[in-house]
Design an enzyme around this catalytic site. Structure first.
Site, PDB file in Angstrom:
ATOM      1  N   CYS A 148     -26.766 -48.315 -17.519  1.00  0.00           N
ATOM      2  CA  CYS A 148     -25.423 -47.790 -17.763  1.00  0.00           C
ATOM      3  C   CYS A 148     -25.315 -46.321 -17.312  1.00  0.00           C
ATOM      4  CB  CYS A 148     -25.009 -47.979 -19.217  1.00  0.00           C
ATOM      5  SG  CYS A 148     -23.223 -47.753 -19.481  1.00  0.00           S
ATOM      6  N   HIS A 205     -25.804 -53.382 -20.239  1.00  0.00           N
ATOM      7  CA  HIS A 205     -26.747 -53.019 -21.302  1.00  0.00           C
ATOM      8  C   HIS A 205     -27.629 -54.206 -21.677  1.00  0.00           C
ATOM      9  CE1 HIS A 205     -25.309 -48.998 -22.557  1.00  0.00           C
ATOM     10  NE2 HIS A 205     -24.118 -49.424 -22.189  1.00  0.00           N
ATOM     11  N   GLU A 240     -30.286 -54.099 -23.229  1.00  0.00           N
ATOM     12  CA  GLU A 240     -30.894 -53.816 -24.538  1.00  0.00           C
ATOM     13  C   GLU A 240     -29.987 -54.163 -25.710  1.00  0.00           C
ATOM     14  OE1 GLU A 240     -28.610 -49.955 -23.808  1.00  0.00           O
ATOM     15  OE2 GLU A 240     -29.333 -51.697 -22.696  1.00  0.00           O
TER      16      GLU A 240
END
Length: 255
Positions: free
Chosen positions: A117, A203, A205
């Site tokens: 990002c 993202h 994660e």
């Protein structure tokens, strides 16, 4: 891409470009903890499962609040730049320093660079790309990506879905990078330079729980309107490939 190595663990410095919101912070501490959790899941889901410590030697560095937190590039093998609520095109001292450090790592030819990002955007800036607000607005929650032919090879799949949380973008492609993915909202979703860098606008994660909290905070903070929020909530629980992306990051580090 090459298979995972059985040699010494890769020394990966996690450059923390923000502090997580309260719920995420309570569970994982810092974004270093969030990415450690992601890589743990990537190792656990490998076939056969592999030991995280055999693959990565992780360190976390708060580069926002400590301008001296950067590791000596000679002491590491790779960096990962996390996401952030800040603008990658701003000229705050810590952001300018991060761009300079990233450029140094990229030019070294040895230290690999991963961006997520904000980190994706910082890499773009370091390589000379144009950054800015995306005129198409916010892109949030689980989004399906169209992979380029090279993207299909790198990610090993026909389509890719991961969480998004951005309205800034890398508006041009730097010289020498390979485009891996696009969406209807953002053309530059992933960039790749073999054995040098890989980055994603999304993202990998993030989990459903994390994104629900961020969406709630941004709605009630007046950042997201009801229509955007409701659209994001409608897709937040969809299947997404964040852990698969983390496995690709691991393979990239061992190319």
């Amino acid at each position: 891409m090459g298979s995972l190595s059985v040699n010494e663990p890769v020394r990966l410095a996690l450059l923390e470009a923000d502090t997580p919101v309260e719920g995420i912070k309570a569970k994982y501490g810092t974004y270093g903890g969030v990415f450690t959790h992601l890589f743990q899941r990537a190792c656990d889901s490998s076939i056969p499962p592999i030991d995280l410590e055999s693959q990565l030697s992780l360190s976390s560095h708060d580069i926002v609040n400590d301008l001296t937190a950067y590791p000596d590039p000679e002491s590491i093998d790779a960096i990962l730049i996390t996401g952030s609520k800040f603008n990658a095109f701003d000229n705050d001292e810590w952001i300018v320093r991060l761009v300079q450090y990233t450029k140094r790592c990229l030019e070294s030819g040895r230290v690999r660079v991963i961006g997520v990002c904000f980190g994706h955007q910082i890499i773009g800036r370091a390589l000379g790309a144009v950054l800015g607000r995306n005129t198409r607005g916010w892109e949030i929650s689980v989004v399906e990506h169209e992979l380029t032919p090279e993207g299909k090879k790198v990610f090993g799949m026909e389509k890719l879905s991961i969480h998004q949380m951005h309205r800034d973008a890398v508006l041009t492609f730097p010289p020498g990078v390979i485009q891996l993915a696009r969406t209807e909202v953002c053309a530059n979703q992933a960039m790749y330079m073999p054995r040098r860098m890989i980055s994603v606008q999304g993202h990998p994660e993030f989990t459903e729980e994390m994104v629900r909290e961020i969406l709630e905070l941004r709605k009630y903070g007046g950042i997201l309107g009801d229509d955007i929020y409701n659209d994001g909530i409608s897709r937040v629980a969809k299947k997404q490939d964040g852990v698969a992306v983390a496995r690709i990051f691991l393979r990239f580090l061992q190319e």
